[in-house]
Design a protein around this motif. Sequence first.
Motif, PDB file in Angstrom:
ATOM      1  N   MET A  80       0.821  -1.210   0.000  1.00 44.80           N
ATOM      2  CA  MET A  80       0.000   0.000   0.000  1.00 44.80           C
ATOM      3  C   MET A  80       0.855   1.261   0.000  1.00 44.80           C
ATOM      4  N   CYS A  81       1.975   1.223   0.732  1.00 46.66           N
ATOM      5  CA  CYS A  81       2.880   2.375   0.782  1.00 46.66           C
ATOM      6  C   CYS A  81       3.487   2.655  -0.591  1.00 46.66           C
ATOM      7  N   PHE A  82       4.004   1.611  -1.240  1.00 45.53           N
ATOM      8  CA  PHE A  82       4.615   1.800  -2.559  1.00 45.53           C
ATOM      9  C   PHE A  82       3.577   2.237  -3.593  1.00 45.53           C
ATOM     10  N   MET A  83       2.382   1.669  -3.521  1.00 48.48           N
ATOM     11  CA  MET A  83       1.330   2.057  -4.460  1.00 48.48           C
ATOM     12  C   MET A  83       0.929   3.506  -4.234  1.00 48.48           C
ATOM     13  N   SER A  84       0.844   3.933  -2.980  1.00 50.16           N
ATOM     14  CA  SER A  84       0.535   5.326  -2.669  1.00 50.16           C
ATOM     15  C   SER A  84       1.578   6.254  -3.271  1.00 50.16           C
ATOM     16  N   HIS A  85       2.847   5.874  -3.104  1.00 43.25           N
ATOM     17  CA  HIS A  85       3.938   6.696  -3.630  1.00 43.25           C
ATOM     18  C   HIS A  85       3.855   6.799  -5.156  1.00 43.25           C
ATOM     19  N   GLU A  86       3.632   5.668  -5.835  1.00 40.98           N
ATOM     20  CA  GLU A  86       3.578   5.682  -7.293  1.00 40.98           C
ATOM     21  C   GLU A  86       2.411   6.539  -7.796  1.00 40.98           C
ATOM     22  N   LEU A  87       1.284   6.472  -7.121  1.00 42.15           N
ATOM     23  CA  LEU A  87       0.138   7.292  -7.530  1.00 42.15           C
ATOM     24  C   LEU A  87       0.422   8.774  -7.314  1.00 42.15           C
ATOM     25  N   ALA A  88       1.121   9.095  -6.231  1.00 39.62           N
ATOM     26  CA  ALA A  88       1.425  10.487  -5.932  1.00 39.62           C
ATOM     27  C   ALA A  88       2.372  11.094  -6.959  1.00 39.62           C
ATOM     28  N   VAL A  89       3.357  10.313  -7.409  1.00 43.98           N
ATOM     29  CA  VAL A  89       4.351  10.853  -8.342  1.00 43.98           C
ATOM     30  C   VAL A  89       3.952  10.640  -9.803  1.00 43.98           C
ATOM     31  N   HIS A  90       2.812   9.966 -10.020  1.00 39.82           N
ATOM     32  CA  HIS A  90       2.277   9.799 -11.378  1.00 39.82           C
ATOM     33  C   HIS A  90       0.819  10.263 -11.386  1.00 39.82           C
ATOM     34  N   PRO A  91       0.614  11.578 -11.355  1.00 39.24           N
ATOM     35  CA  PRO A  91      -0.756  12.111 -11.240  1.00 39.24           C
ATOM     36  C   PRO A  91      -1.674  11.708 -12.386  1.00 39.24           C
ATOM     37  N   ASN A  92      -1.137  11.481 -13.575  1.00 37.75           N
ATOM     38  CA  ASN A  92      -1.993  11.075 -14.700  1.00 37.75           C
ATOM     39  C   ASN A  92      -2.580   9.686 -14.477  1.00 37.75           C
ATOM     40  N   ILE A  93      -1.754   8.789 -13.915  1.00 38.24           N
ATOM     41  CA  ILE A  93      -2.246   7.441 -13.591  1.00 38.24           C
ATOM     42  C   ILE A  93      -3.290   7.526 -12.482  1.00 38.24           C
ATOM     43  N   GLN A  94      -3.009   8.355 -11.479  1.00 38.12           N
ATOM     44  CA  GLN A  94      -3.965   8.511 -10.376  1.00 38.12           C
ATOM     45  C   GLN A  94      -5.282   9.112 -10.890  1.00 38.12           C
ATOM     46  N   LYS A  95      -5.190  10.072 -11.782  1.00 35.82           N
ATOM     47  CA  LYS A  95      -6.396  10.704 -12.324  1.00 35.82           C
ATOM     48  C   LYS A  95      -7.278   9.681 -13.026  1.00 35.82           C
ATOM     49  N   ARG A  96      -6.650   8.792 -13.804  1.00 35.17           N
ATOM     50  CA  ARG A  96      -7.422   7.770 -14.503  1.00 35.17           C
ATOM     51  C   ARG A  96      -8.047   6.784 -13.520  1.00 35.17           C
ATOM     52  N   LEU A  97      -7.309   6.449 -12.478  1.00 35.44           N
ATOM     53  CA  LEU A  97      -7.846   5.529 -11.466  1.00 35.44           C
ATOM     54  C   LEU A  97      -9.006   6.178 -10.712  1.00 35.44           C
ATOM     55  N   ILE A  98      -8.886   7.459 -10.399  1.00 31.87           N
ATOM     56  CA  ILE A  98      -9.961   8.181  -9.720  1.00 31.87           C
ATOM     57  C   ILE A  98     -11.216   8.199 -10.590  1.00 31.87           C
ATOM     58  N   GLN A  99     -11.025   8.370 -11.890  1.00 31.81           N
ATOM     59  CA  GLN A  99     -12.163   8.356 -12.812  1.00 31.81           C
ATOM     60  C   GLN A  99     -12.883   7.012 -12.750  1.00 31.81           C
ATOM     61  N   GLU A 100     -12.113   5.917 -12.694  1.00 30.27           N
ATOM     62  CA  GLU A 100     -12.729   4.596 -12.595  1.00 30.27           C
ATOM     63  C   GLU A 100     -13.441   4.439 -11.251  1.00 30.27           C
ATOM     64  N   VAL A 101     -12.845   4.966 -10.176  1.00 33.17           N
ATOM     65  CA  VAL A 101     -13.479   4.917  -8.861  1.00 33.17           C
ATOM     66  C   VAL A 101     -14.826   5.643  -8.896  1.00 33.17           C
ATOM     67  N   ASP A 102     -14.848   6.834  -9.483  1.00 28.68           N
ATOM     68  CA  ASP A 102     -16.092   7.615  -9.554  1.00 28.68           C
ATOM     69  C   ASP A 102     -17.149   6.898 -10.382  1.00 28.68           C
ATOM     70  N   GLU A 103     -16.736   6.315 -11.497  1.00 30.32           N
ATOM     71  CA  GLU A 103     -17.681   5.588 -12.350  1.00 30.32           C
ATOM     72  C   GLU A 103     -18.248   4.367 -11.628  1.00 30.32           C
ATOM     73  N   THR A 104     -17.385   3.675 -10.884  1.00 35.24           N
ATOM     74  CA  THR A 104     -17.829   2.496 -10.132  1.00 35.24           C
ATOM     75  C   THR A 104     -18.776   2.898  -9.008  1.00 35.24           C
ATOM     76  N   LEU A 105     -18.437   3.992  -8.331  1.00 34.71           N
ATOM     77  CA  LEU A 105     -19.274   4.479  -7.232  1.00 34.71           C
ATOM     78  C   LEU A 105     -20.665   4.854  -7.731  1.00 34.71           C
ATOM     79  N   GLU A 106     -20.707   5.462  -8.909  1.00 38.07           N
ATOM     80  CA  GLU A 106     -22.002   5.841  -9.498  1.00 38.07           C
ATOM     81  C   GLU A 106     -22.781   4.603  -9.920  1.00 38.07           C
ATOM     82  N   ALA A 107     -22.074   3.631 -10.509  1.00 38.21           N
ATOM     83  CA  ALA A 107     -22.743   2.418 -10.995  1.00 38.21           C
ATOM     84  C   ALA A 107     -23.347   1.604  -9.859  1.00 38.21           C
ATOM     85  N   CYS A 108     -22.666   1.593  -8.693  1.00 35.87           N
ATOM     86  CA  CYS A 108     -23.199   0.818  -7.551  1.00 35.87           C
ATOM     87  C   CYS A 108     -23.960   1.715  -6.575  1.00 35.87           C
TER      88      CYS A 108
END
Length: 359
Positions: free
Chosen positions: A165-193
């Motif tokens: 979890m620590c390493f994944m947190s770090h990678e998301l923090a230093v790769h904002p474009n990857i995090q942005k895409r993941l957040i988009q999937e989170v929002d879409e999933t949250l809306e779908a459920c």
Amino acid sequence: MKDILTRFTNDVIANTAFGVECDSLGDRENEFYLMGKEATDLSGLWKNLKLFGYILVPRLATLFKFKLFSKTVGDFFTNLIKSNIRSREKHGILRRDMIHLLLEARKYRLKHEETEPLQDTGFATATESVIASPMNTKTEITDDDITSQALIFFFAGFETVSILMCFMSHELAVHPNIQKRLIQEVDETLEACRGKLTYESLLGMKYMDMVVSESLRKWPNPVLDRICTKSYTIDPKYPDERPVHLRKGDVIWLPVFGIHRDPQYYPEPERFDPERFNDENKVNINPYTYLPFGSGPRNCIGSRFALLETKTLFFYILSNFEIVPVEKTQIPLVLSKKQFNLTAENGFWLGLAKSQRKK
């Protein structure tokens, strides 16, 4: 982040393996967390020597009665589990956790399910082996056996999952474009459920699985140890090499970290790229070049558990926050040389910025 995430994994393991309710973020000095932290602390020369002794020369470690845990830690967990077992059997308590499964195994009530899972549990999931049943074992499972298995589950899940979890947190923090895409999937999933996460919705998040799989690829448990079951010779590949003769009973270390970063298998291995695990690319990955949970009958039995725990946590974090670098964030990250476990030299310092997006 290491402190926060370790407290989270402590509480999850306490609940699912030991049947104990904890709130280590609220009650920071609770006994279960303090005992767990001491049990999994592998810093220091003497502790590392004892650990290597158990792995490399187990008979010698047994002969000299090396103990990985202090008497205080050992007595705490032993008494906790045995009193838990007595209470359940006396009062007929049914709680579907790890102790319950081990008690059922003792009574030969567990059956191996041959059916395929209805839903893919993730690329990194290790294939499970046949569990105990009257057909394949006659060994009696004692209270000490149950205690040992629960401790192994705790030892494996307390530290290693929090490190992922620590390493994944770090990678998301230093790769904002990857995090942005993941957040988009989170929002879409949250809306779908409709605002309430379900098991099926979480496992259906393909990009989440890609990010977790790549985190495990880049930052795996460094080595796997196995015992050679038959003599074997590895022939030399180059003129200046000699054959390697393995004997039955030899302890073998497999360099997972090196395999996962071999450019022969993963081009630009230092680059964090979840696309390695998209539908088109992941089918081309040789399973023996991707070993975050090992392989074969001695693989990690908790792979599904670890993946589910990690995905759930990041789903809820990213549904409310963005993970951002702060002044103390080490970029690029440097690994610590003082600990056996894979961890950052100066710790994992990151910020959680309240998300401004509309729900």
